[in-house]
Design an enzyme around this catalytic site. Sequence first.
Site, short mmCIF file in Angstrom:
data_model
loop_
_atom_site.label_atom_id
_atom_site.label_comp_id
_atom_site.label_asym_id
_atom_site.label_seq_id
_atom_site.Cartn_x
_atom_site.Cartn_y
_atom_site.Cartn_z
N HIS A 82 0.84 -1.20 0.00
CA HIS A 82 0.00 0.00 0.00
C HIS A 82 0.87 1.25 0.00
O HIS A 82 1.82 1.33 0.76
CB HIS A 82 -0.91 0.02 1.23
CG HIS A 82 -1.75 1.26 1.32
ND1 HIS A 82 -2.88 1.43 0.56
CD2 HIS A 82 -1.59 2.41 2.03
CE1 HIS A 82 -3.40 2.62 0.82
NE2 HIS A 82 -2.64 3.23 1.70
N ASP A 161 -15.34 3.05 7.96
CA ASP A 161 -14.29 4.01 7.64
C ASP A 161 -14.79 5.05 6.65
O ASP A 161 -14.47 6.24 6.75
CB ASP A 161 -13.05 3.32 7.08
CG ASP A 161 -12.07 4.34 6.53
OD1 ASP A 161 -11.54 5.14 7.33
OD2 ASP A 161 -11.86 4.38 5.31
N ARG A 168 -14.83 13.19 9.23
CA ARG A 168 -13.56 13.85 9.61
C ARG A 168 -13.21 14.96 8.64
O ARG A 168 -12.68 15.99 9.03
CB ARG A 168 -12.43 12.80 9.65
CG ARG A 168 -12.55 11.84 10.85
CD ARG A 168 -11.67 10.60 10.64
NE ARG A 168 -10.30 10.98 10.36
CZ ARG A 168 -9.46 10.29 9.58
NH1 ARG A 168 -9.85 9.15 9.03
NH2 ARG A 168 -8.25 10.70 9.36
N SER A 183 -7.76 4.14 9.61
CA SER A 183 -8.52 4.24 8.37
C SER A 183 -7.87 3.41 7.26
O SER A 183 -8.51 2.59 6.60
CB SER A 183 -8.61 5.73 7.98
OG SER A 183 -9.03 5.90 6.66
N LYS A 187 -9.05 -0.78 5.80
CA LYS A 187 -9.36 -1.16 4.42
C LYS A 187 -8.43 -2.27 3.94
O LYS A 187 -8.84 -3.17 3.21
CB LYS A 187 -9.26 0.08 3.52
CG LYS A 187 -10.42 1.05 3.75
CD LYS A 187 -10.24 2.36 3.00
CE LYS A 187 -9.34 3.31 3.75
NZ LYS A 187 -9.47 4.73 3.39
#
Length: 438
Positions: A82, A161, A168, A183, A187
Site C-alpha cells: 500500500h 471508515d 472527519r 482508516s 481497508k
Amino acid sequence: MHAVDLIQKKRDGQRLSRAELEFLIQGYVEGRIPDYQMAAWAMAVYFQGMEPEEITDLTLIMAHSGDTLDLSSIHGVKVDKHSTGGVGDTTTLIVAPLVASCGIPVAKMSGRGLGHTGGTVDKLESIPGFRVDLQPQEFISQVNRLGLSLVGQTGQLAPADKLLYALRDVTATVESIPLIASSIMSKKIAAGADGFVLDVKVGQGAFMKTEADAVQLAATMVQIGTLAGRVTVALVTDMNQPLGTRIGNALEVKEAILTLKGDGSPRLRELCVQLSVEMLLLAGKTQDRHEAERLVEERLKNGDGLEKFRQLIEAQGGEGRVIEDLTLLPQANYSQDIPAPKGGFIQAIDPLTIGICAMELGAGREQKDAPIDLAVGLELQTQLGDSVQKGASLAKLYANDPQAMERAAALAKEAFTIGAEKPVVPPTIYRKILAEDV
Ligand code: URA
Ligand code: CA
C-alpha cells in the site's frame, strides 16, 4: 452504555475498551449515534490520541464493519502493498508482477485516482480490453492459476471508515495519526492479506509533509498490523519530486513496462526493488535480504517480471502486445515542450504542482467518479539536480484539448525552480520501519 460518557472518557485522555469502541462504531454505522457525537469523539481523539491496542481495536472493528475478502483458498502467504499516494508512483504495476514472478501470490485490490495522485485501476484501464471488475471467485482462481491478479474494489469494504472519513473531512479531524492509521489499515485488513508492505510518502506532494510525521504514521501502522496478527513493514519514501518520470495513466503504464524491461527511471526502479524485497521477506520466500534482492534483480534482468505482466494483461482480457508495441496504448493528439526559462541546476520539481498539472490535462479527477482522459499527462525530461541550458525541454505535455494544454503549460512552468547552485537531492528511501523497531 451512553455515547456521551465515552466521549467524555476520551476527552479526559482515557483509553476506550474494545466493547466501548464497538458500541460507538456499530452505533454510528447503524444510525443510532448521530454525526455530532462521532465528531466530538473524533476531536477528542485528535487532541488526546489513542493507545496502540485501542487503535488496533478500532481498526479491526472498522475492518469488519462490512464485506471482507477471504483469500484463504489461495495457497501461500498473501502480502499486499500500500502506498499513501504520490505523483508518478506506478510501483504496483511493477512490483506485483515482479513479486509474482518470484513465486509469491499477489491478490491485489486497488482504487481509482482522486486529486493529484493517480490510481492503479485507472492506469490498468488504459490497456485496451483490460478488465478490472473480476468477481471474487474469478479473482481468486486467477491468482491460483497465474499467481497474480489486480482488480478494482468489489463489495463494501470497511463502510465504517467511509462514513467516518467523510465526517472527519468536514470536522477538521483528518490530521490525526491514530485516525489516519486505522482508516488505512482497516481497508487493507478487509481486503484479506496476511501481511503488508506500506510505502509512506513524505514531502510536498504527500499527505505527510515532515519526516517525523511520516515516521510516526508508519510506526503506528506497523504496530497495528503486527498487533492484528499481520506481518507488516513500512518504508518512508521521498515525495519531494515525482517518483517516476511519467505522470498520467497510459504514460505510467508505459513507464512500468519500460522499468520491467530495465529502462525506467532509476528512483522508481530502486523503490520497486526494495518494496519487492520486503514482500518476498514477509512472504517467507527467504530470510536473507541479499538473497531476496538477488532474486528480484534476476527477475528484472531476465524478463520474467515483464512476462508475468503480459500474462496478467492477457488473463484479464487486455491486449498483451502493448508490451512490444507501446503505441497500442491511448495516444494524445497534441504535445508541447516546456522550455527552461534560464540555464542552471534544477533545484525543485514540485510534485503537487506536477500532479495538478496532470489533472488539468485531464489525467486525474477532482470529484469521485468524474471521467478522465487516459492518454494525457506529462513526461519529465529533467530530474532534480540536473544541469540545464536555457531553452532545453523541462517536460513534455500531452493533451487532447488545446485549452487544457495552455492552462497546464502555465502550471508546469511553475513546478520547476532553476538556480545557480546544485541542490542536495533527497534519497528515494529515508527509512525502513520493521515490527521489531516499534
Ligand atoms: N487516507 C485514508 O485512507 N484515510 C485517512 O484517514 C487519510 C488518508
Ligand atoms: Ca495524498
